[in-house]
Motif scaffolding. Structure first.
Motif, mmCIF file in Angstrom:
data_model
loop_
_atom_site.group_PDB
_atom_site.id
_atom_site.type_symbol
_atom_site.label_atom_id
_atom_site.label_comp_id
_atom_site.label_asym_id
_atom_site.label_seq_id
_atom_site.Cartn_x
_atom_site.Cartn_y
_atom_site.Cartn_z
ATOM 1 N N THR A 1 0.882 -1.207 -0.118
ATOM 2 C CA THR A 1 0.001 0.131 0.040
ATOM 3 C C THR A 1 0.820 1.322 0.150
ATOM 4 O OG1 THR A 1 -1.506 -1.296 1.271
ATOM 5 C CG2 THR A 1 -2.137 1.216 1.130
ATOM 6 N N ASP A 2 0.475 2.504 -0.735
ATOM 7 C CA ASP A 2 1.007 3.654 -0.710
ATOM 8 C C ASP A 2 0.192 4.748 -0.699
ATOM 9 O OD1 ASP A 2 3.342 5.212 -0.979
ATOM 10 O OD2 ASP A 2 3.670 4.751 -3.139
ATOM 11 N N SER A 3 0.598 5.597 0.243
ATOM 12 C CA SER A 3 -0.572 6.846 0.192
ATOM 13 C C SER A 3 0.339 8.054 0.762
ATOM 14 C CB SER A 3 -1.590 6.705 1.077
ATOM 15 O OG SER A 3 -2.613 7.494 0.979
ATOM 16 N N TYR A 4 -0.479 9.221 0.731
ATOM 17 C CA TYR A 4 -0.081 10.482 1.133
ATOM 18 C C TYR A 4 -1.087 10.941 1.696
ATOM 19 C CZ TYR A 4 3.505 9.204 -2.547
ATOM 20 O OH TYR A 4 4.437 8.776 -3.041
ATOM 21 N N PHE A 5 -0.848 11.401 2.956
ATOM 22 C CA PHE A 5 -1.734 12.167 4.034
ATOM 23 C C PHE A 5 -1.374 13.664 4.140
ATOM 24 C CE2 PHE A 5 -3.860 8.562 6.230
ATOM 25 C CZ PHE A 5 -3.925 7.654 5.232
ATOM 26 N N VAL A 6 -2.142 14.259 4.233
ATOM 27 C CA VAL A 6 -2.139 15.839 4.831
ATOM 28 C C VAL A 6 -2.678 15.706 6.322
ATOM 29 C CG1 VAL A 6 -2.384 18.206 4.194
ATOM 30 C CG2 VAL A 6 -1.960 16.599 2.491
ATOM 31 N N PHE A 7 -1.892 16.334 6.986
ATOM 32 C CA PHE A 7 -2.104 16.481 8.335
ATOM 33 C C PHE A 7 -2.234 18.306 8.611
ATOM 34 C CE2 PHE A 7 -0.926 12.332 8.357
ATOM 35 C CZ PHE A 7 -1.709 11.837 9.271
ATOM 36 N N VAL A 8 -3.097 18.647 9.627
ATOM 37 C CA VAL A 8 -3.059 19.956 10.101
ATOM 38 C C VAL A 8 -2.612 19.992 11.406
ATOM 39 C CG1 VAL A 8 -4.491 22.058 10.441
ATOM 40 C CG2 VAL A 8 -4.650 20.704 8.474
ATOM 41 N N ALA A 9 -1.666 20.927 12.055
ATOM 42 C CA ALA A 9 -1.357 20.922 13.395
ATOM 43 C C ALA A 9 -2.442 21.904 14.034
ATOM 44 C CB ALA A 9 -0.043 21.482 13.562
ATOM 45 N N VAL A 10 -2.998 21.547 15.200
ATOM 46 C CA VAL A 10 -3.833 22.457 15.973
ATOM 47 C C VAL A 10 -3.442 22.633 17.405
ATOM 48 C CG1 VAL A 10 -5.719 21.662 14.683
ATOM 49 C CG2 VAL A 10 -5.348 20.266 16.676
ATOM 50 N N ASP A 11 -3.569 23.738 17.842
ATOM 51 C CA ASP A 11 -3.425 23.947 19.242
ATOM 52 C C ASP A 11 -4.379 23.380 20.187
ATOM 53 O OD1 ASP A 11 -5.480 25.771 19.328
ATOM 54 O OD2 ASP A 11 -4.178 27.642 18.847
ATOM 55 N N GLU A 12 -4.275 23.749 21.453
ATOM 56 C CA GLU A 12 -5.021 23.175 22.442
ATOM 57 C C GLU A 12 -6.659 23.500 22.408
ATOM 58 O OE1 GLU A 12 -3.904 23.809 26.464
ATOM 59 O OE2 GLU A 12 -1.795 23.046 26.134
ATOM 60 N N ALA A 13 -6.856 24.772 21.667
ATOM 61 C CA ALA A 13 -8.210 25.240 21.348
ATOM 62 C C ALA A 13 -8.968 24.652 19.993
ATOM 63 C CB ALA A 13 -8.188 26.744 21.209
ATOM 64 N N GLY A 14 -7.815 23.792 19.506
ATOM 65 C CA GLY A 14 -8.218 23.160 18.223
ATOM 66 C C GLY A 14 -8.298 24.051 16.913
ATOM 67 N N THR A 15 -7.631 25.329 17.218
ATOM 68 C CA THR A 15 -7.336 26.072 15.920
ATOM 69 C C THR A 15 -5.932 25.853 15.395
ATOM 70 O OG1 THR A 15 -8.253 27.826 17.417
ATOM 71 C CG2 THR A 15 -6.829 28.453 15.597
ATOM 72 N N PRO A 16 -5.998 25.882 14.021
ATOM 73 C CA PRO A 16 -4.764 25.506 13.319
ATOM 74 C C PRO A 16 -3.417 26.310 13.771
ATOM 75 C CG PRO A 16 -6.542 25.811 11.781
ATOM 76 C CD PRO A 16 -6.927 25.996 12.946
ATOM 77 N N ALA A 17 -2.500 25.597 13.944
ATOM 78 C CA ALA A 17 -1.197 26.095 14.549
ATOM 79 C C ALA A 17 0.059 26.165 13.606
ATOM 80 C CB ALA A 17 -0.844 25.382 15.817
ATOM 81 N N PRO A 18 0.904 27.099 13.562
ATOM 82 C CA PRO A 18 1.940 27.262 12.648
ATOM 83 C C PRO A 18 2.912 26.043 12.713
ATOM 84 C CG PRO A 18 1.696 29.169 13.836
ATOM 85 C CD PRO A 18 0.952 28.262 14.264
ATOM 86 N N VAL A 19 3.490 25.473 11.767
ATOM 87 C CA VAL A 19 4.679 24.173 12.026
ATOM 88 C C VAL A 19 5.995 24.721 11.667
ATOM 89 C CG1 VAL A 19 2.787 22.544 11.460
ATOM 90 C CG2 VAL A 19 3.937 23.487 9.574
#
Length: 147
Positions: A105-123
């Motif tokens: 199996t092969d795949s590419y996933f995209v994840f988003v970093a989130v802070d404690e409030a669930g808001t997207p956080a810079p990486v």
């Protein structure tokens, strides 16, 4: 800042009867779940934040993994955005007695970093500090478009 090699994670799952479909091989949903878990751990290792799945690209099941054999999942971050991380994930069938491997199996996933409030956080920026890092990144970028 982490480099690509520092985000590389590999894990093994033994295919038990509860992990199989009607044909006696690993259920695709289980493989996808294991890939998602490894991908999130890889992304979190780089981001230093909780990471959630945003997108799955080209999840290709090429071969089955029979009950009793081992599924090896590997993943690493190969590219980052402002709050997102792209992770290449692969699954392999591994014979438990010999260690022989075959990619399934092969795949590419995209994840988003989130802070404690669930808001997207810079990486942080991802660095390429070695030939191994370059090879991993180049392999991911070359295969990302699919066949």
């Amino acid at each position: 800042m982490a480099n690509i090699s520092e985000t590389y994670i590999e894990n093994r799952e033994r295919i038990q009867p509860n992990d199989t479909n009607n044909y006696g091989s690993a259920h695709g949903g289980n493989i996808m779940r294991w890939m998602d878990e490894i991908g999130a751990m890889s992304a979190m290792r780089h981001a230093g934040e909780t990471c959630v799945t945003a997108y799955v690209n080209n999840l290709d099941f090429k071969r089955p993994i029979p009950r009793g054999d081992t599924c090896v999942i590997s993943g690493y971050v190969y590219e980052t955005g402002r709050t997102s991380l792209r992770v290449r994930l692969q699954a392999f069938h591994e014979a438990p007695r010999t260690g022989e491997r075959e990619q399934t199996t092969d795949s590419y996933f995209v994840f988003v970093a989130v802070d404690e409030a669930g808001t997207p956080a810079p990486v942080p920026e991802l660095t390429v500090e070695s030939e191994r890092c370059e090879n991993l990144r180049d392999a991911a970028l070359a295969g990302e478009g699919g066949d």
